[in-house]
Design a protein around this motif. Structure first.
Motif, mmCIF file in Angstrom:
data_model
loop_
_atom_site.group_PDB
_atom_site.id
_atom_site.type_symbol
_atom_site.label_atom_id
_atom_site.label_comp_id
_atom_site.label_asym_id
_atom_site.label_seq_id
_atom_site.Cartn_x
_atom_site.Cartn_y
_atom_site.Cartn_z
ATOM 1 N N GLY A 25 0.839 -1.198 0.000
ATOM 2 C CA GLY A 25 0.000 0.000 0.000
ATOM 3 C C GLY A 25 0.868 1.240 0.000
ATOM 4 N N GLU A 30 -0.414 3.249 6.406
ATOM 5 C CA GLU A 30 -1.300 2.086 6.475
ATOM 6 C C GLU A 30 -2.525 2.350 7.345
ATOM 7 N N HIS A 33 -5.389 3.972 5.357
ATOM 8 C CA HIS A 33 -5.869 3.348 4.128
ATOM 9 C C HIS A 33 -7.392 3.387 4.011
ATOM 10 N N SER A 37 -9.391 5.413 1.111
ATOM 11 C CA SER A 37 -10.195 4.676 0.139
ATOM 12 C C SER A 37 -11.447 5.453 -0.278
ATOM 13 N N ILE A 90 -6.347 -1.768 -5.607
ATOM 14 C CA ILE A 90 -5.988 -0.806 -4.564
ATOM 15 C C ILE A 90 -7.103 -0.694 -3.533
ATOM 16 N N ASN A 93 -7.310 -3.705 -1.333
ATOM 17 C CA ASN A 93 -6.256 -3.642 -0.318
ATOM 18 C C ASN A 93 -6.655 -2.713 0.823
ATOM 19 N N PHE A 94 -7.166 -1.528 0.472
ATOM 20 C CA PHE A 94 -7.539 -0.542 1.484
ATOM 21 C C PHE A 94 -8.716 -1.013 2.337
ATOM 22 N N ARG A 99 -3.859 -7.945 0.209
ATOM 23 C CA ARG A 99 -2.586 -7.489 -0.352
ATOM 24 C C ARG A 99 -1.993 -8.450 -1.376
ATOM 25 N N THR A 186 1.218 0.436 -4.074
ATOM 26 C CA THR A 186 -0.189 0.034 -4.122
ATOM 27 C C THR A 186 -0.501 -0.822 -5.341
ATOM 28 N N TYR A 187 0.392 -0.838 -6.317
ATOM 29 C CA TYR A 187 0.213 -1.674 -7.500
ATOM 30 C C TYR A 187 1.580 -2.111 -8.007
ATOM 31 N N ASN A 287 -0.233 7.237 -7.366
ATOM 32 C CA ASN A 287 -1.666 6.956 -7.384
ATOM 33 C C ASN A 287 -2.455 8.130 -7.958
#
Length: 322
Positions: A25, A30, A33, A37, A90, A93-94, A99, A186-187, A287
């Motif tokens: 991320g 973290e 997140h 989002s 993403i 994940n958030f 992950r 994040t990617y 991002n």
């Protein structure tokens, strides 16, 4: 002791090509997140709405069947696919701390993100070419930028992006990853994966730098040159009103250029040379590059183009268009 000797090589072998990577991320953020989002999701949904509206409006309004708007449609399609390549993962994940990403899926994401960025840059250059012809050679605009020429330009731009960046996933697949399978991003991004490899990657880095210059760097230089000629032509027009009107036709495209290239160059330069830039700043800007241009481009043309603006309002209020 014998057991320790036999298990160590197996562990090393399994880590050379991990089955999955873990996307960390935004490092250091973290705890935020879940809050991040919300704007990420809203911006992504707004981008989808705006881009599909642009496509619908240009398709249904014959007065917008001009080279500039055809190239704009190519750009918004590219932007939509680009953001969709990364944003669902993403947000997963958030929201759900999901992950994990398979190694093969990570390589596909690398290829799509970099090739689509190249295509977006190419379509912005094509729009600059349209403005150059329209202002510097207006009498031949329709004969130079015919439908066939527009179609061929689109094919060349797509082919260039796919060809230049197709070796990247092959390069990454050959590399051993014996350090870690955690990606502080994040990617999946080419340079982020390169930094995890425990092998000599100088040639791979040089290739990435060359491919980036051939696409984004060269495109930006050509755009600057085209606008230098455009400004020279504009300031030699006889009247102030004509100069302002002509510059007004370029305003939307200049805004698109600034929105697209500013975060792209920042992300590119900090990844390679910005060792003192905080990781969370770099990742956050990376991002922004996936989020802001897809949202901003339809807004820019929606605000500055009267016909598009009126149709936008009719779509949003569900009024029938005549």
């Amino acid at each position: 002791m014998q057991q320790m000797v036999s298990t160590t090589p197996l562990s090393n072998i399994s880590n050379v090509h991990p089955r999955i990577f873990l996307l960390l991320g935004i490092p250091g953020m973290e705890a935020m997140h879940t809050w991040l989002s919300v704007p990420f999701c809203l911006v992504y949904l707004g981008a989808l709405l705006g881009n599909f509206s642009i496509l619908f409006i240009v398709r249904t309004d014959s007065t917008l069947h001009e080279p500039m708007y055809f190239f704009l449609c190519m750009l918004v399609v590219t932007d939509t696919i680009l953001s969709t390549t990364a944003m669902p993962k993403i947000l997963s994940n958030f929201w759900f701390h999901d992950r994990a990403i398979y190694f093969e899926a990570c390589l596909i994401q690398v290829f799509l993100i970099h090739s689509l960025c190249s295509m977006a840059s190419g379509f912005i250059l094509a729009m600059a070419l349209d403005r150059y012809v329209a202002i510097c050679n207006p009498l031949r605009h329709s004969t130079i930028l015919t439908h066939r020429v527009i179609q061929n330009l689109g094919i060349v731009i797509v082919f260039r992006g796919a060809l230049l960046f197709s070796p990247q996933p092959l390069m990454l697949r050959w590399l051993p990853y014996c350090r870690t399978n955690i990606i502080p991003h994040t990617y999946c991004e080419f340079m982020a994966l390169i930094k995890l490899a425990c092998a000599e990657t100088r040639i791979f880095r040089l290739y990435s730098l060359t491919a980036a210059f051939i696409t984004g760097g060269l495109d930006f230089i050509l755009i600057i040159c085209s606008y230098a000629v455009i400004l020279y032509t504009v300031f030699h027009l006889p009247s102030k009103a004509a100069r302002l009107k002509t510059l007004g036709t370029c305003g939307s495209h200049v805004c698109v250029i600034l929105v697209a290239y500013t975060p792209a160059f920042f992300s590119f330069l900090t990844h390679r040379f910005g060792r003192h830039v905080a990781p969370h700043i770099h990742i956050f800007v990376a991002n922004i590059y996936l989020l802001v241009p897809p949202l901003a481009n339809p807004m820019i043309y929606g605000i500055r183009t009267k016909r598009i603006r009126e149709r936008f309002l009719q779509i949003l209020t569900f009024k029938k268009y005549y």
